[in-house]
Design a protein around this motif. Structure first.
Motif, PDB file in Angstrom:
ATOM      1  N   ILE A 223     132.350   4.730  32.525  1.00 46.81           N
ATOM      2  CA  ILE A 223     132.535   3.931  31.314  1.00 46.81           C
ATOM      3  C   ILE A 223     131.220   3.192  31.058  1.00 46.81           C
ATOM      4  O   ILE A 223     130.794   2.369  31.869  1.00 46.81           O
ATOM      5  CB  ILE A 223     133.703   2.934  31.459  1.00 46.81           C
ATOM      6  CG1 ILE A 223     135.005   3.689  31.741  1.00 46.81           C
ATOM      7  CG2 ILE A 223     133.813   2.068  30.218  1.00 46.81           C
ATOM      8  CD1 ILE A 223     136.182   2.791  32.088  1.00 46.81           C
ATOM      9  N   ILE A 224     130.580   3.508  29.943  1.00 48.09           N
ATOM     10  CA  ILE A 224     129.327   2.878  29.551  1.00 48.09           C
ATOM     11  C   ILE A 224     129.636   1.868  28.463  1.00 48.09           C
ATOM     12  O   ILE A 224     130.172   2.227  27.409  1.00 48.09           O
ATOM     13  CB  ILE A 224     128.321   3.924  29.043  1.00 48.09           C
ATOM     14  CG1 ILE A 224     128.070   4.986  30.117  1.00 48.09           C
ATOM     15  CG2 ILE A 224     127.016   3.250  28.623  1.00 48.09           C
ATOM     16  CD1 ILE A 224     127.326   6.200  29.621  1.00 48.09           C
ATOM     17  N   ARG A 225     129.291   0.597  28.723  1.00 49.41           N
ATOM     18  CA  ARG A 225     129.547  -0.479  27.749  1.00 49.41           C
ATOM     19  C   ARG A 225     128.291  -0.764  26.945  1.00 49.41           C
ATOM     20  O   ARG A 225     127.193  -0.801  27.497  1.00 49.41           O
ATOM     21  CB  ARG A 225     129.940  -1.772  28.465  1.00 49.41           C
ATOM     22  CG  ARG A 225     131.242  -1.705  29.194  1.00 49.41           C
ATOM     23  CD  ARG A 225     131.445  -3.004  29.968  1.00 49.41           C
ATOM     24  NE  ARG A 225     132.712  -2.991  30.657  1.00 49.41           N
ATOM     25  CZ  ARG A 225     133.603  -3.952  30.552  1.00 49.41           C
ATOM     26  NH1 ARG A 225     133.383  -5.006  29.813  1.00 49.41           N
ATOM     27  NH2 ARG A 225     134.744  -3.875  31.200  1.00 49.41           N
ATOM     28  N   PHE A 226     128.474  -1.018  25.662  1.00 51.78           N
ATOM     29  CA  PHE A 226     127.395  -1.440  24.790  1.00 51.78           C
ATOM     30  C   PHE A 226     127.717  -2.824  24.252  1.00 51.78           C
ATOM     31  O   PHE A 226     128.841  -3.063  23.833  1.00 51.78           O
ATOM     32  CB  PHE A 226     127.208  -0.460  23.623  1.00 51.78           C
ATOM     33  CG  PHE A 226     126.842   0.919  24.070  1.00 51.78           C
ATOM     34  CD1 PHE A 226     125.523   1.238  24.321  1.00 51.78           C
ATOM     35  CD2 PHE A 226     127.810   1.891  24.255  1.00 51.78           C
ATOM     36  CE1 PHE A 226     125.180   2.513  24.745  1.00 51.78           C
ATOM     37  CE2 PHE A 226     127.467   3.165  24.670  1.00 51.78           C
ATOM     38  CZ  PHE A 226     126.150   3.471  24.923  1.00 51.78           C
ATOM     39  N   SER A 227     126.722  -3.729  24.283  1.00 56.21           N
ATOM     40  CA  SER A 227     126.996  -5.071  23.773  1.00 56.21           C
ATOM     41  C   SER A 227     126.338  -5.313  22.440  1.00 56.21           C
ATOM     42  O   SER A 227     125.586  -4.593  21.946  1.00 56.21           O
ATOM     43  CB  SER A 227     126.567  -6.139  24.751  1.00 56.21           C
ATOM     44  OG  SER A 227     125.470  -5.781  25.515  1.00 56.21           O
TER      45      SER A 227
END
Length: 98
Positions: free
Chosen positions: A94-98
């Motif tokens: 799971i790659i999170r982008f802020s």
């Protein structure tokens, strides 16, 4: 007569999917978190189920899955390169982008 069926699921290598999503950690959270989810699965239905299970385990209450596709080339840039390798080993990245 055709002896082998022409089916997209008959690939030589593993099927690694990428799902583009927005997930929510709290009720009433309007912002959400943009995500890319990478995983290996036998088909897109299984990929969606596994992705939703992984998001639930990470504490997300809700998710909007926007797009699903197969990764056709090995990514060279991070964080997708290591996420791809994890997917090959059976992990759900799971790659999170802020």
């Amino acid at each position: 007569m055709i002896s082998t069926p022409d089916n997209d699921n008959n690939l030589d290598g593993p099927m690694v999917f990428i799902i583009i999503a927005k997930a929510y950690e709290k009720d009433g959270d309007d912002e959400g978190i943009d995500l890319h989810i990478m995983l290996s699965a036998p088909d897109d239905d299984s990929a969606v189920r596994e992705a939703l299970n992984a998001l639930a385990e990470e504490g997300f209450l809700e998710a909007d899955l926007d797009q699903i596709g197969m990764v056709s080339e090995i990514p060279e840039e991070e964080p997708h390169a290591s996420a791809y390798q994890g997917a090959l080993q059976g992990e759900v990245a799971i790659i999170r982008f802020s």
